[in-house]
Design a protein around this motif. Structure first.
Motif, PDB file in Angstrom:
ATOM      1  N   LEU A   1       0.079 -10.701  -3.692  1.00 50.62           N
ATOM      2  CA  LEU A   1       0.671 -11.347  -2.522  1.00 50.62           C
ATOM      3  C   LEU A   1       0.385 -12.843  -2.474  1.00 50.62           C
ATOM      4  N   ASN A   2      -0.251 -13.343  -3.561  1.00 49.07           N
ATOM      5  CA  ASN A   2      -0.593 -14.763  -3.668  1.00 49.07           C
ATOM      6  C   ASN A   2      -1.479 -15.217  -2.500  1.00 49.07           C
ATOM      7  N   LEU A   3      -2.477 -14.389  -2.182  1.00 50.01           N
ATOM      8  CA  LEU A   3      -3.441 -14.694  -1.131  1.00 50.01           C
ATOM      9  C   LEU A   3      -4.813 -14.875  -1.753  1.00 50.01           C
ATOM     10  N   SER A   4      -5.683 -15.562  -1.039  1.00 54.97           N
ATOM     11  CA  SER A   4      -7.076 -15.603  -1.476  1.00 54.97           C
ATOM     12  C   SER A   4      -7.688 -14.233  -1.168  1.00 54.97           C
ATOM     13  N   ASP A   5      -8.776 -13.915  -1.850  1.00 53.25           N
ATOM     14  CA  ASP A   5      -9.455 -12.652  -1.574  1.00 53.25           C
ATOM     15  C   ASP A   5      -9.904 -12.590  -0.115  1.00 53.25           C
ATOM     16  N   ALA A   6     -10.381 -13.721   0.412  1.00 53.91           N
ATOM     17  CA  ALA A   6     -10.847 -13.758   1.797  1.00 53.91           C
ATOM     18  C   ALA A   6      -9.700 -13.486   2.778  1.00 53.91           C
ATOM     19  N   SER A   7      -8.538 -14.076   2.536  1.00 56.70           N
ATOM     20  CA  SER A   7      -7.380 -13.858   3.415  1.00 56.70           C
ATOM     21  C   SER A   7      -6.923 -12.406   3.380  1.00 56.70           C
ATOM     22  N   ALA A   8      -6.882 -11.839   2.188  1.00 61.95           N
ATOM     23  CA  ALA A   8      -6.484 -10.444   2.056  1.00 61.95           C
ATOM     24  C   ALA A   8      -7.492  -9.539   2.747  1.00 61.95           C
ATOM     25  N   SER A   9      -8.773  -9.842   2.590  1.00 63.96           N
ATOM     26  CA  SER A   9      -9.822  -9.050   3.222  1.00 63.96           C
ATOM     27  C   SER A   9      -9.691  -9.086   4.744  1.00 63.96           C
ATOM     28  N   ARG A  10      -9.482 -10.264   5.308  1.00 62.81           N
ATOM     29  CA  ARG A  10      -9.317 -10.393   6.770  1.00 62.81           C
ATOM     30  C   ARG A  10      -8.088  -9.606   7.242  1.00 62.81           C
ATOM     31  N   ALA A  11      -7.007  -9.709   6.490  1.00 63.56           N
ATOM     32  CA  ALA A  11      -5.776  -9.009   6.883  1.00 63.56           C
ATOM     33  C   ALA A  11      -5.969  -7.496   6.847  1.00 63.56           C
ATOM     34  N   VAL A  12      -6.610  -6.996   5.802  1.00 67.50           N
ATOM     35  CA  VAL A  12      -6.842  -5.552   5.691  1.00 67.50           C
ATOM     36  C   VAL A  12      -7.787  -5.086   6.783  1.00 67.50           C
ATOM     37  N   ASP A  13      -8.834  -5.865   7.059  1.00 72.01           N
ATOM     38  CA  ASP A  13      -9.756  -5.503   8.134  1.00 72.01           C
ATOM     39  C   ASP A  13      -9.047  -5.437   9.483  1.00 72.01           C
ATOM     40  N   GLY A  14      -8.064  -6.307   9.678  1.00 71.12           N
ATOM     41  CA  GLY A  14      -7.325  -6.333  10.941  1.00 71.12           C
ATOM     42  C   GLY A  14      -6.379  -5.156  11.127  1.00 71.12           C
ATOM     43  N   LEU A  15      -6.041  -4.492  10.014  1.00 74.96           N
ATOM     44  CA  LEU A  15      -5.147  -3.354  10.121  1.00 74.96           C
ATOM     45  C   LEU A  15      -5.933  -2.134  10.561  1.00 74.96           C
TER      46      LEU A  15
ATOM     47  N   LEU B   1       0.826  -1.208   0.000  1.00 77.53           N
ATOM     48  CA  LEU B   1       0.000   0.000   0.000  1.00 77.53           C
ATOM     49  C   LEU B   1       0.863   1.261   0.000  1.00 77.53           C
ATOM     50  N   ALA B   2       1.961   1.232   0.727  1.00 71.95           N
ATOM     51  CA  ALA B   2       2.851   2.398   0.777  1.00 71.95           C
ATOM     52  C   ALA B   2       3.517   2.635  -0.568  1.00 71.95           C
ATOM     53  N   GLY B   3       3.706   1.582  -1.349  1.00 70.84           N
ATOM     54  CA  GLY B   3       4.371   1.710  -2.635  1.00 70.84           C
ATOM     55  C   GLY B   3       3.422   1.994  -3.784  1.00 70.84           C
ATOM     56  N   ALA B   4       2.129   2.125  -3.485  1.00 79.03           N
ATOM     57  CA  ALA B   4       1.155   2.390  -4.550  1.00 79.03           C
ATOM     58  C   ALA B   4       1.414   3.765  -5.145  1.00 79.03           C
ATOM     59  N   ASP B   5       1.483   3.822  -6.472  1.00 78.03           N
ATOM     60  CA  ASP B   5       1.803   5.071  -7.154  1.00 78.03           C
ATOM     61  C   ASP B   5       0.743   6.139  -6.950  1.00 78.03           C
ATOM     62  N   GLU B   6      -0.464   5.903  -7.410  1.00 78.53           N
ATOM     63  CA  GLU B   6      -1.507   6.914  -7.330  1.00 78.53           C
ATOM     64  C   GLU B   6      -2.676   6.416  -6.492  1.00 78.53           C
ATOM     65  N   GLU B   7      -3.395   5.476  -7.037  1.00 76.22           N
ATOM     66  CA  GLU B   7      -4.553   4.918  -6.359  1.00 76.22           C
ATOM     67  C   GLU B   7      -4.139   3.659  -5.610  1.00 76.22           C
ATOM     68  N   PRO B   8      -4.718   3.450  -4.437  1.00 74.74           N
ATOM     69  CA  PRO B   8      -4.428   2.183  -3.756  1.00 74.74           C
ATOM     70  C   PRO B   8      -4.944   1.013  -4.593  1.00 74.74           C
ATOM     71  N   PRO B   9      -4.312  -0.120  -4.500  1.00 75.82           N
ATOM     72  CA  PRO B   9      -4.749  -1.274  -5.291  1.00 75.82           C
ATOM     73  C   PRO B   9      -6.112  -1.771  -4.810  1.00 75.82           C
ATOM     74  N   THR B  10      -6.833  -2.428  -5.696  1.00 75.64           N
ATOM     75  CA  THR B  10      -8.074  -3.071  -5.285  1.00 75.64           C
ATOM     76  C   THR B  10      -7.722  -4.266  -4.407  1.00 75.64           C
ATOM     77  N   LEU B  11      -8.705  -4.722  -3.663  1.00 72.73           N
ATOM     78  CA  LEU B  11      -8.472  -5.877  -2.803  1.00 72.73           C
ATOM     79  C   LEU B  11      -8.064  -7.090  -3.630  1.00 72.73           C
TER      80      LEU B  11
END
Length: 92
Positions: free
Chosen positions: A78-92, A61-71
């Motif tokens: 990051l080679n994650l499932s959408d559900a895993s990425a969603s849980r990780a982002v929610d936890g932040l 996210l810090a390295g995103a050029d302009e817009e943050p990436p979609t989930l």
């Protein structure tokens, strides 16, 4: 459709013995670099409560050029499932 494409892309990425060897070597370099100051970086990460996935997401996210990436693109990069990425982002 997007989930099918992402799943197919992840399925094409097979981890080979060379990939594992490279991962081990990079891990050894990281440990050496992070421990050269007496482990202060490792302690700071531990105290922050962040895990490796959290750290990878924050770096992405810090390295995103302009817009943050979609989930979905974040999960794929990051080679994650959408559900895993969603849980990780929610936890932040």
């Amino acid at each position: 459709m997007e989930a099918t494409t992402a799943a197919a892309t992840r399925a094409e990425r097979r981890i080979t013995a060379a990939d594992r060897e490279l991962g081990l070597r990079l891990g050894a370099v990281m440990l050496r670099c992070l421990s050269s100051d007496g482990g202060a970086v490792v302690r700071a990460l531990d105290e922050s409560g962040l895990n490796l996935i959290d750290l990878k997401i924050l770096v992405r996210l810090a390295g995103a050029d302009e817009e943050p990436p979609t989930l979905g693109s974040l999960a794929e990069s990051l080679n994650l499932s959408d559900a895993s990425a969603s849980r990780a982002v929610d936890g932040l």
